[in-house]
Scaffold this motif. Structure first.
Motif, PDB file in Angstrom:
ATOM      1  N   ILE A   1       0.834  -1.111  -0.095  1.00  0.00           N
ATOM      2  CA  ILE A   1      -0.019  -0.136   0.251  1.00  0.00           C
ATOM      3  C   ILE A   1       0.762   1.289   0.134  1.00  0.00           C
ATOM      4  O   ILE A   1       0.438   2.195  -0.704  1.00  0.00           O
ATOM      5  CB  ILE A   1      -0.991   0.163   1.218  1.00  0.00           C
ATOM      6  N   LEU A   2       1.852   1.196   0.749  1.00  0.00           N
ATOM      7  CA  LEU A   2       2.729   2.473   0.772  1.00  0.00           C
ATOM      8  C   LEU A   2       3.534   2.688  -0.408  1.00  0.00           C
ATOM      9  O   LEU A   2       3.623   3.826  -0.862  1.00  0.00           O
ATOM     10  CB  LEU A   2       4.053   2.105   1.816  1.00  0.00           C
ATOM     11  N   ILE A   3       3.869   1.560  -1.064  1.00  0.00           N
ATOM     12  CA  ILE A   3       4.398   1.703  -2.629  1.00  0.00           C
ATOM     13  C   ILE A   3       3.334   2.259  -3.484  1.00  0.00           C
ATOM     14  O   ILE A   3       3.892   3.129  -4.302  1.00  0.00           O
ATOM     15  CB  ILE A   3       5.155   0.495  -2.982  1.00  0.00           C
ATOM     16  N   ILE A   4       2.251   1.808  -3.400  1.00  0.00           N
ATOM     17  CA  ILE A   4       1.262   2.387  -4.228  1.00  0.00           C
ATOM     18  C   ILE A   4       0.842   4.008  -4.030  1.00  0.00           C
ATOM     19  O   ILE A   4       0.885   4.710  -4.968  1.00  0.00           O
ATOM     20  CB  ILE A   4      -0.065   1.631  -4.191  1.00  0.00           C
ATOM     21  N   ILE A   5       1.103   4.225  -2.707  1.00  0.00           N
ATOM     22  CA  ILE A   5       0.770   5.552  -2.246  1.00  0.00           C
ATOM     23  C   ILE A   5       1.853   6.721  -2.883  1.00  0.00           C
ATOM     24  O   ILE A   5       1.380   7.716  -3.321  1.00  0.00           O
ATOM     25  CB  ILE A   5       0.493   5.675  -0.882  1.00  0.00           C
ATOM     26  N   ILE A   6       3.077   6.064  -2.831  1.00  0.00           N
ATOM     27  CA  ILE A   6       4.194   6.912  -3.273  1.00  0.00           C
ATOM     28  C   ILE A   6       4.182   7.129  -4.606  1.00  0.00           C
ATOM     29  O   ILE A   6       4.613   8.384  -5.166  1.00  0.00           O
ATOM     30  CB  ILE A   6       5.558   6.029  -3.049  1.00  0.00           C
ATOM     31  N   VAL A   7       3.650   6.298  -5.536  1.00  0.00           N
ATOM     32  CA  VAL A   7       3.812   6.646  -7.028  1.00  0.00           C
ATOM     33  C   VAL A   7       2.381   7.109  -7.490  1.00  0.00           C
ATOM     34  O   VAL A   7       2.219   7.330  -8.765  1.00  0.00           O
ATOM     35  CB  VAL A   7       4.269   5.271  -7.812  1.00  0.00           C
ATOM     36  N   PHE A   8       1.303   7.124  -6.784  1.00  0.00           N
ATOM     37  CA  PHE A   8       0.078   7.298  -7.431  1.00  0.00           C
ATOM     38  C   PHE A   8      -0.188   8.891  -7.321  1.00  0.00           C
ATOM     39  O   PHE A   8      -0.103   9.483  -8.475  1.00  0.00           O
ATOM     40  CB  PHE A   8      -1.049   6.800  -6.261  1.00  0.00           C
ATOM     41  N   ASP A   9      -0.598   9.501  -6.180  1.00  0.00           N
ATOM     42  CA  ASP A   9      -0.954  11.030  -6.376  1.00  0.00           C
ATOM     43  C   ASP A   9       0.226  11.770  -6.805  1.00  0.00           C
ATOM     44  O   ASP A   9       0.161  12.846  -7.771  1.00  0.00           O
ATOM     45  CB  ASP A   9      -1.469  11.366  -4.980  1.00  0.00           C
ATOM     46  N   PRO A  10       1.561  11.739  -6.373  1.00  0.00           N
ATOM     47  CA  PRO A  10       2.622  12.466  -6.720  1.00  0.00           C
ATOM     48  C   PRO A  10       2.637  12.339  -8.359  1.00  0.00           C
ATOM     49  O   PRO A  10       3.017  13.247  -8.935  1.00  0.00           O
ATOM     50  CB  PRO A  10       3.808  11.772  -6.079  1.00  0.00           C
ATOM     51  N   LEU A  11       2.711  11.038  -8.802  1.00  0.00           N
ATOM     52  CA  LEU A  11       2.755  10.780 -10.128  1.00  0.00           C
ATOM     53  C   LEU A  11       1.920  11.738 -10.932  1.00  0.00           C
ATOM     54  O   LEU A  11       2.008  12.388 -12.095  1.00  0.00           O
ATOM     55  CB  LEU A  11       2.615   9.544 -10.885  1.00  0.00           C
ATOM     56  N   ALA A  12       0.436  11.674 -10.612  1.00  0.00           N
ATOM     57  CA  ALA A  12      -0.664  12.463 -11.216  1.00  0.00           C
ATOM     58  C   ALA A  12      -0.270  14.159 -11.096  1.00  0.00           C
ATOM     59  O   ALA A  12      -0.320  14.691 -12.270  1.00  0.00           O
ATOM     60  CB  ALA A  12      -2.009  12.355 -10.611  1.00  0.00           C
ATOM     61  N   VAL A  13       0.118  14.720 -10.110  1.00  0.00           N
ATOM     62  CA  VAL A  13       0.752  15.813  -9.996  1.00  0.00           C
ATOM     63  C   VAL A  13       1.869  16.003 -10.889  1.00  0.00           C
ATOM     64  O   VAL A  13       2.000  17.311 -11.686  1.00  0.00           O
ATOM     65  CB  VAL A  13       1.010  16.389  -8.557  1.00  0.00           C
ATOM     66  N   LEU A  14       2.814  15.344 -10.983  1.00  0.00           N
ATOM     67  CA  LEU A  14       4.121  15.711 -11.838  1.00  0.00           C
ATOM     68  C   LEU A  14       3.730  15.479 -13.507  1.00  0.00           C
ATOM     69  O   LEU A  14       4.167  16.367 -14.213  1.00  0.00           O
ATOM     70  CB  LEU A  14       5.006  14.718 -11.729  1.00  0.00           C
ATOM     71  N   LEU A  15       2.680  14.669 -13.639  1.00  0.00           N
ATOM     72  CA  LEU A  15       2.007  14.584 -15.017  1.00  0.00           C
ATOM     73  C   LEU A  15       1.515  15.914 -15.480  1.00  0.00           C
ATOM     74  O   LEU A  15       1.619  16.121 -16.696  1.00  0.00           O
ATOM     75  CB  LEU A  15       1.272  13.274 -15.515  1.00  0.00           C
ATOM     76  N   LEU A  16       0.693  16.423 -14.574  1.00  0.00           N
ATOM     77  CA  LEU A  16      -0.069  17.783 -14.691  1.00  0.00           C
ATOM     78  C   LEU A  16       1.236  18.651 -15.116  1.00  0.00           C
ATOM     79  O   LEU A  16       0.694  19.601 -15.925  1.00  0.00           O
ATOM     80  CB  LEU A  16      -0.970  18.127 -13.753  1.00  0.00           C
ATOM     81  N   ILE A  17       2.076  18.840 -14.345  1.00  0.00           N
ATOM     82  CA  ILE A  17       3.211  19.989 -14.392  1.00  0.00           C
ATOM     83  C   ILE A  17       3.809  19.576 -15.829  1.00  0.00           C
ATOM     84  O   ILE A  17       4.077  20.669 -16.521  1.00  0.00           O
ATOM     85  CB  ILE A  17       4.199  19.748 -13.423  1.00  0.00           C
ATOM     86  N   ALA A  18       3.922  18.577 -16.145  1.00  0.00           N
ATOM     87  CA  ALA A  18       4.830  18.115 -17.417  1.00  0.00           C
ATOM     88  C   ALA A  18       3.967  18.380 -18.597  1.00  0.00           C
ATOM     89  O   ALA A  18       4.458  18.934 -19.680  1.00  0.00           O
ATOM     90  CB  ALA A  18       5.099  16.585 -17.553  1.00  0.00           C
ATOM     91  N   SER A  19       2.410  18.522 -18.427  1.00  0.00           N
ATOM     92  CA  SER A  19       1.554  18.861 -19.599  1.00  0.00           C
ATOM     93  C   SER A  19       1.472  20.268 -19.546  1.00  0.00           C
ATOM     94  O   SER A  19       1.683  20.848 -20.926  1.00  0.00           O
ATOM     95  CB  SER A  19       0.140  18.279 -19.318  1.00  0.00           C
ATOM     96  N   ASN A  20       1.672  21.040 -18.585  1.00  0.00           N
ATOM     97  CA  ASN A  20       1.796  22.541 -18.454  1.00  0.00           C
ATOM     98  C   ASN A  20       3.075  22.851 -19.097  1.00  0.00           C
ATOM     99  O   ASN A  20       3.155  24.007 -20.106  1.00  0.00           O
ATOM    100  CB  ASN A  20       1.661  23.067 -17.256  1.00  0.00           C
ATOM    101  N   GLN A  21       4.071  22.306 -18.816  1.00  0.00           N
ATOM    102  CA  GLN A  21       5.367  22.575 -19.390  1.00  0.00           C
ATOM    103  C   GLN A  21       5.599  22.465 -21.125  1.00  0.00           C
ATOM    104  O   GLN A  21       5.905  23.189 -21.668  1.00  0.00           O
ATOM    105  CB  GLN A  21       6.451  21.618 -18.463  1.00  0.00           C
ATOM    106  N   THR A  22       4.998  21.346 -21.396  1.00  0.00           N
ATOM    107  CA  THR A  22       4.808  21.281 -22.891  1.00  0.00           C
ATOM    108  C   THR A  22       4.133  21.945 -23.453  1.00  0.00           C
ATOM    109  O   THR A  22       4.406  22.689 -24.551  1.00  0.00           O
ATOM    110  CB  THR A  22       4.359  19.716 -23.103  1.00  0.00           C
ATOM    111  N   TYR A  23       2.915  22.547 -22.821  1.00  0.00           N
ATOM    112  CA  TYR A  23       1.874  23.395 -23.544  1.00  0.00           C
ATOM    113  C   TYR A  23       2.843  24.663 -23.747  1.00  0.00           C
ATOM    114  O   TYR A  23       2.443  25.354 -24.762  1.00  0.00           O
ATOM    115  CB  TYR A  23       0.749  23.577 -22.780  1.00  0.00           C
ATOM    116  N   GLN A  24       3.632  25.172 -22.593  1.00  0.00           N
ATOM    117  CA  GLN A  24       4.092  26.568 -22.527  1.00  0.00           C
ATOM    118  C   GLN A  24       5.173  26.534 -23.688  1.00  0.00           C
ATOM    119  O   GLN A  24       5.434  27.394 -24.383  1.00  0.00           O
ATOM    120  CB  GLN A  24       4.734  26.672 -21.327  1.00  0.00           C
TER     121      GLN A  24
END
Length: 273
Positions: free
Chosen positions: A197-220
């Motif tokens: 469960i801890l491993i899932i937590i580490i990669v779940f929400d942080p990955l979503a936030v980083l992907l959102l930042i990556a999409s903003n970066q690519t868009y800019q």
């Protein structure tokens, strides 16, 4: 645009799933206020994504105190999401343990009853084999004990079948637990579940936030490229026009780099003909 849409849609999908697990998990942690927790968790999850996107695009234009407050709020919201996911997945594991535990208790009870019945049957058979104690009553008791043993066996069959199914369901996590923990530890499966469960937590929400930042970066970056291209084309066209004008001017100039009069140009044209 695929480089913008793919990370963005993936981030939204991950965030939606994480939000669902988190909101349900928080509602299970606070069962007394189920719907208020659902509403609060949903709004907080949406606010987190908006804050991440806004802060990335306005980082340099935001005052420091506001910038760091937003950053701290995002981190805390990620922790809340992770806590909700942990609660949701933990409850799923506990529910399966409850079913397994109830099934095991029933099997142990029937095993105890079966053991008592077998001991009683052996005692009655010994008395029936002794002419001094053999009687019609002993024969009836033997038949009743045998009927009880058949009843216990019939009751155990579905429970044993259910036990096998439940054992098969927890088989994967059991094998994972055996890789890292000793079988002698009575809680080795629970420890393995918590680790997963801890491993899932580490990669779940942080990955979503980083992907959102990556999409903003690519868009800019894409937006900057789109804005620069027309300017480059216009500059190139202007340079080409100036070059053409200079070429024409040099063509209609004499050796002293003076412009040839129109009458001479007409004369030259007649000579060419």
């Amino acid at each position: 645009m695929i480089q913008v849409l793919l990370p963005f849609l993936t981030a939204i999908g991950l965030s939606a799933i994480a939000a669902y697990y988190s909101v349900i998990g928080l509602a299970q942690i606070f069962p007394g206020s189920y719907w208020p927790i659902i509403i609060m968790g949903s709004v907080l999850e949406a606010s987190k994504l908006v804050t991440v996107s806004w802060l990335y695009n306005n980082w340099n234009d935001t005052v420091k105190i506001m910038r760091y407050y937003f950053l701290a709020a995002i981190i805390l919201l990620m922790l809340i999401t992770s806590m909700g996911i942990f609660g949701y997945l933990s409850k799923a594991h506990l529910d399966s343990n409850i079913v397994i535990g109830a099934n095991s208790v029933q099997l142990k009870t029937l095993d105890t009853q079966e053991k008592i019945a077998k001991e009683r049957l052996n005692y009655l058979l010994q008395r029936a084999g002794d002419p001094a104690t053999a009687s019609r009553k002993i024969d009836v008791q033997i038949q009743e004990t045998q009927a009880e043993l058949r009843r216990i066996s019939n009751e155990k069959l579905p429970l044993l079948s259910e036990e096998n199914k439940l054992t098969a369901e927890i088989g994967p996590i059991k094998y994972i637990a055996e890789l890292f923990y000793s079988k002698d530890d009575p809680n080795f499966i629970d420890k393995a579940v918590r680790s997963v469960i801890l491993i899932i937590i580490i990669v779940f929400d942080p990955l979503a936030v980083l992907l959102l930042i990556a999409s903003n970066q690519t868009y800019q970056r894409l937006k900057t490229t789109v804005e620069i291209e027309p300017a480059k084309k216009a500059k190139k066209k202007k340079t080409l026009d100036n070059s053409t004008a200079n070429s024409l001017e040099s063509f209609f100039a004499d050796e002293k780099n003076e412009v040839i009069p129109k009458t001479d140009i007409t004369k030259i044209d007649g000579d060419f003909k």
